[in-house]
Design a protein around this motif. Structure first.
Motif, PDB file in Angstrom:
ATOM      1  N   GLY A   1       9.546   1.099   5.659  1.00 43.27           N
ATOM      2  CA  GLY A   1       9.457  -0.280   5.110  1.00 43.27           C
ATOM      3  C   GLY A   1       8.097  -0.621   4.456  1.00 43.27           C
ATOM      4  N   VAL A   2       7.669   0.384   3.794  1.00 45.44           N
ATOM      5  CA  VAL A   2       6.451   0.390   2.788  1.00 45.44           C
ATOM      6  C   VAL A   2       6.682  -1.120   1.916  1.00 45.44           C
ATOM      7  CG1 VAL A   2       7.400   1.718   0.898  1.00 45.44           C
ATOM      8  CG2 VAL A   2       4.984   1.653   1.593  1.00 45.44           C
ATOM      9  N   GLY A   3       5.210  -1.403   1.946  1.00 46.24           N
ATOM     10  CA  GLY A   3       5.260  -2.663   1.205  1.00 46.24           C
ATOM     11  C   GLY A   3       4.807  -2.582  -0.358  1.00 46.24           C
ATOM     12  N   ALA A   4       4.115  -1.461  -0.432  1.00 48.19           N
ATOM     13  CA  ALA A   4       3.314  -1.078  -1.806  1.00 48.19           C
ATOM     14  C   ALA A   4       2.901   0.406  -1.565  1.00 48.19           C
ATOM     15  CB  ALA A   4       2.292  -1.966  -2.107  1.00 48.19           C
ATOM     16  N   PHE A   5       2.552   1.078  -2.802  1.00 51.19           N
ATOM     17  CA  PHE A   5       2.096   2.317  -2.598  1.00 51.19           C
ATOM     18  C   PHE A   5       0.752   2.312  -3.391  1.00 51.19           C
ATOM     19  CE2 PHE A   5       6.595   3.316  -2.186  1.00 51.19           C
ATOM     20  CZ  PHE A   5       6.682   4.390  -1.241  1.00 51.19           C
TER      21      PHE A   5
ATOM     22  N   PHE B   1      -7.982  -4.943   7.445  1.00 54.98           N
ATOM     23  CA  PHE B   1      -6.880  -6.039   7.601  1.00 54.98           C
ATOM     24  C   PHE B   1      -5.749  -5.479   8.517  1.00 54.98           C
ATOM     25  CE2 PHE B   1      -9.293  -7.142   3.847  1.00 54.98           C
ATOM     26  CZ  PHE B   1      -8.930  -8.534   3.940  1.00 54.98           C
ATOM     27  N   GLY B   2      -5.676  -4.617   9.308  1.00 54.51           N
ATOM     28  CA  GLY B   2      -4.815  -4.056  10.300  1.00 54.51           C
ATOM     29  C   GLY B   2      -3.464  -3.641   9.488  1.00 54.51           C
ATOM     30  N   VAL B   3      -3.363  -3.042   8.188  1.00 50.68           N
ATOM     31  CA  VAL B   3      -2.414  -2.632   7.460  1.00 50.68           C
ATOM     32  C   VAL B   3      -2.274  -1.090   7.790  1.00 50.68           C
ATOM     33  CG1 VAL B   3      -1.723  -2.277   5.347  1.00 50.68           C
ATOM     34  CG2 VAL B   3      -2.864  -4.429   5.539  1.00 50.68           C
ATOM     35  N   THR B   4      -1.101  -0.863   8.140  1.00 54.28           N
ATOM     36  CA  THR B   4      -0.860   0.678   8.541  1.00 54.28           C
ATOM     37  C   THR B   4      -0.663   1.233   7.118  1.00 54.28           C
ATOM     38  OG1 THR B   4       1.354   0.153   8.906  1.00 54.28           O
ATOM     39  CG2 THR B   4       0.338   0.003  10.868  1.00 54.28           C
ATOM     40  N   TYR B   5      -0.616   2.892   7.155  1.00 57.14           N
ATOM     41  CA  TYR B   5      -0.631   3.505   6.111  1.00 57.14           C
ATOM     42  C   TYR B   5      -0.290   4.793   6.449  1.00 57.14           C
ATOM     43  CZ  TYR B   5      -5.554   4.243   6.552  1.00 57.14           C
ATOM     44  OH  TYR B   5      -6.820   4.361   7.216  1.00 57.14           O
ATOM     45  N   ASP B   6       0.228   5.399   5.595  1.00 58.58           N
ATOM     46  CA  ASP B   6       0.388   7.160   5.544  1.00 58.58           C
ATOM     47  C   ASP B   6      -0.236   7.654   4.176  1.00 58.58           C
ATOM     48  OD1 ASP B   6       1.600   7.328   8.061  1.00 58.58           O
ATOM     49  OD2 ASP B   6       3.760   6.641   6.893  1.00 58.58           O
ATOM     50  N   VAL B   7      -0.958   8.596   4.407  1.00 59.90           N
ATOM     51  CA  VAL B   7      -1.670   9.360   3.358  1.00 59.90           C
ATOM     52  C   VAL B   7      -1.091  10.830   3.022  1.00 59.90           C
ATOM     53  CG1 VAL B   7      -3.631  10.074   2.586  1.00 59.90           C
ATOM     54  CG2 VAL B   7      -3.420   8.028   3.771  1.00 59.90           C
TER      55      VAL B   7
ATOM     56  N   MET C   1       2.275  -4.981   7.716  1.00 61.84           N
ATOM     57  CA  MET C   1       2.482  -4.479   6.327  1.00 61.84           C
ATOM     58  C   MET C   1       2.350  -2.970   6.397  1.00 61.84           C
ATOM     59  SD  MET C   1       0.956  -5.117   2.666  1.00 61.84           S
ATOM     60  CE  MET C   1       1.608  -4.027   1.395  1.00 61.84           C
ATOM     61  N   HIS C   2       3.039  -2.284   5.351  1.00 60.16           N
ATOM     62  CA  HIS C   2       2.819  -0.575   5.423  1.00 60.16           C
ATOM     63  C   HIS C   2       2.520  -0.032   4.105  1.00 60.16           C
ATOM     64  CE1 HIS C   2       2.935   3.291   6.939  1.00 60.16           C
ATOM     65  NE2 HIS C   2       3.677   3.685   6.036  1.00 60.16           N
ATOM     66  N   VAL C   3       1.463   0.554   3.792  1.00 69.18           N
ATOM     67  CA  VAL C   3       1.361   1.174   2.298  1.00 69.18           C
ATOM     68  C   VAL C   3       1.503   2.646   2.520  1.00 69.18           C
ATOM     69  CG1 VAL C   3      -0.533   1.230   0.677  1.00 69.18           C
ATOM     70  CG2 VAL C   3      -0.169  -0.730   2.318  1.00 69.18           C
ATOM     71  N   GLY C   4       1.930   3.152   1.466  1.00 69.46           N
ATOM     72  CA  GLY C   4       1.948   4.816   1.147  1.00 69.46           C
ATOM     73  C   GLY C   4       0.919   5.116   0.325  1.00 69.46           C
ATOM     74  N   ILE C   5       0.042   5.930   0.587  1.00 68.81           N
ATOM     75  CA  ILE C   5      -0.942   6.352  -0.261  1.00 68.81           C
ATOM     76  C   ILE C   5      -0.915   7.798  -0.718  1.00 68.81           C
ATOM     77  CG2 ILE C   5      -3.672   6.629  -0.513  1.00 68.81           C
ATOM     78  CD1 ILE C   5      -3.950   4.526   1.692  1.00 68.81           C
ATOM     79  N   VAL C   6      -1.007   8.246  -1.876  1.00 65.32           N
ATOM     80  CA  VAL C   6      -0.896   9.539  -2.443  1.00 65.32           C
ATOM     81  C   VAL C   6      -2.103   9.930  -3.206  1.00 65.32           C
ATOM     82  CG1 VAL C   6       0.729   8.749  -4.053  1.00 65.32           C
ATOM     83  CG2 VAL C   6       0.820  11.101  -3.250  1.00 65.32           C
ATOM     84  N   MET C   7      -2.513  10.978  -3.221  1.00 63.34           N
ATOM     85  CA  MET C   7      -3.252  11.541  -4.065  1.00 63.34           C
ATOM     86  C   MET C   7      -3.036  12.919  -4.658  1.00 63.34           C
ATOM     87  SD  MET C   7      -6.484  11.943  -1.542  1.00 63.34           S
ATOM     88  CE  MET C   7      -5.601  10.893  -0.330  1.00 63.34           C
ATOM     89  N   GLY C   8      -3.426  13.213  -5.732  1.00 66.09           N
ATOM     90  CA  GLY C   8      -2.919  14.652  -6.521  1.00 66.09           C
ATOM     91  C   GLY C   8      -3.779  15.677  -5.755  1.00 66.09           C
ATOM     92  N   SER C   9      -4.980  15.333  -5.210  1.00 70.94           N
ATOM     93  CA  SER C   9      -5.877  16.603  -4.861  1.00 70.94           C
ATOM     94  C   SER C   9      -6.678  16.243  -3.510  1.00 70.94           C
ATOM     95  CB  SER C   9      -6.604  17.134  -6.063  1.00 70.94           C
ATOM     96  OG  SER C   9      -7.647  18.105  -5.517  1.00 70.94           O
ATOM     97  N   ASP C  10      -7.144  17.193  -2.732  1.00 68.47           N
ATOM     98  CA  ASP C  10      -7.902  16.930  -1.682  1.00 68.47           C
ATOM     99  C   ASP C  10      -9.323  16.399  -2.306  1.00 68.47           C
ATOM    100  OD1 ASP C  10      -8.605  19.434  -2.677  1.00 68.47           O
ATOM    101  OD2 ASP C  10      -9.206  20.297  -0.546  1.00 68.47           O
ATOM    102  N   SER C  11      -9.386  16.887  -3.526  1.00 71.54           N
ATOM    103  CA  SER C  11     -10.954  16.355  -4.199  1.00 71.54           C
ATOM    104  C   SER C  11     -10.943  15.062  -4.339  1.00 71.54           C
ATOM    105  CB  SER C  11     -11.294  17.180  -5.326  1.00 71.54           C
ATOM    106  OG  SER C  11     -10.177  16.896  -6.418  1.00 71.54           O
ATOM    107  N   ASP C  12      -9.861  14.324  -4.355  1.00 73.74           N
ATOM    108  CA  ASP C  12      -9.750  12.782  -4.476  1.00 73.74           C
ATOM    109  C   ASP C  12     -10.152  12.166  -3.011  1.00 73.74           C
ATOM    110  OD1 ASP C  12      -8.777  13.450  -6.928  1.00 73.74           O
ATOM    111  OD2 ASP C  12      -6.667  13.348  -6.208  1.00 73.74           O
ATOM    112  N   LEU C  13      -9.925  12.684  -2.060  1.00 69.63           N
ATOM    113  CA  LEU C  13     -10.158  12.107  -0.769  1.00 69.63           C
ATOM    114  C   LEU C  13     -11.477  11.201  -0.725  1.00 69.63           C
ATOM    115  CD1 LEU C  13      -8.651  11.692   1.892  1.00 69.63           C
ATOM    116  CD2 LEU C  13     -10.019  13.816   2.782  1.00 69.63           C
ATOM    117  N   PRO C  14     -12.514  11.547  -0.924  1.00 69.42           N
ATOM    118  CA  PRO C  14     -13.644  10.712  -0.981  1.00 69.42           C
ATOM    119  C   PRO C  14     -13.695   9.411  -1.401  1.00 69.42           C
ATOM    120  CG  PRO C  14     -14.400  13.097  -1.483  1.00 69.42           C
ATOM    121  CD  PRO C  14     -12.993  12.854  -1.537  1.00 69.42           C
ATOM    122  N   VAL C  15     -13.025   9.329  -2.792  1.00 73.32           N
ATOM    123  CA  VAL C  15     -12.921   8.089  -3.271  1.00 73.32           C
ATOM    124  C   VAL C  15     -11.627   7.363  -2.654  1.00 73.32           C
ATOM    125  CG1 VAL C  15     -12.546   7.176  -5.471  1.00 73.32           C
ATOM    126  CG2 VAL C  15     -13.724   8.764  -5.479  1.00 73.32           C
ATOM    127  N   MET C  16     -10.570   7.915  -2.615  1.00 72.54           N
ATOM    128  CA  MET C  16      -9.518   7.318  -1.708  1.00 72.54           C
ATOM    129  C   MET C  16      -9.873   6.734  -0.597  1.00 72.54           C
ATOM    130  SD  MET C  16      -7.412   7.487  -4.194  1.00 72.54           S
ATOM    131  CE  MET C  16      -5.859   6.815  -3.509  1.00 72.54           C
TER     132      MET C  16
END
Length: 163
Positions: free
Chosen positions: A55-59, A26-32, A1-16
């Protein structure tokens, strides 16, 4: 599975980043990426389109305040979108929570707790586990281990109480 992760600001990074650790386990690949629904809509659309070709499975989309980001992602894809309302600002994430859960009919965004990036990652894993037997087995083992830890803790508690 592959997940796309997006955040609005670099200040969100510690939480994300908490989601990254779960997906890694879980061995799930992702792009951020960092993209703004308002300031960089083309960048956001390009990211969603690129993830679709992979082939993203979820965002997973984390956003604070007006929290338009998860809804805009949902408008650009037919894949599941998990919105993470982020705290900060004056209303400590309640504004983002209300924005994300109030999506119009037909454009759903699954929503987790304020700063609930771990559960966003677990939900992405569950989505992937629907069609990926190996991921299903990993997640099943994780859940069984978590349950056993609770039993062990209760057993220790009961012993300390002399029961």
């Amino acid at each position: 599975m592959h997940v796309g992760i997006v955040m609005g600001s670099d200040s969100d990074l510690p939480v994300m980043k908490k989601a990254f650790a779960i997906l890694d386990d879980f061995g799930v690949t992702y792009d951020v990426t960092i993209a703004s629904a308002h300031r960089t809509p083309k960048k956001l659309a390009d990211f969603v389109a690129a993830e679709e070709t992979k082939g993203v499975g979820a965002f997973i989309a984390g956003a604070g305040m007006a929290a338009a980001l998860p809804g805009v992602v949902a408008s650009l894809t037919l894949k599941p979108v998990i919105g993470v309302p982020l705290s900060g600002a004056k209303l400590d994430g309640m504004d983002a929570l209300f924005s994300i859960v109030q999506m119009p009919s037909g454009i759903p965004v699954a929503t987790v707790a304020i700063d609930g990036t771990k559960n966003a990652a677990f939900l992405a894993v569950e989505i992937g586990a629907v069609s990926d037997k190996a991921l299903y087995e990993k997640y099943k083992a994780y859940r069984e281990k978590a349950a056993q830890e609770i039993y062990a803790k209760d057993e220790k508690l009961q012993a300390s109480l002399g029961k």
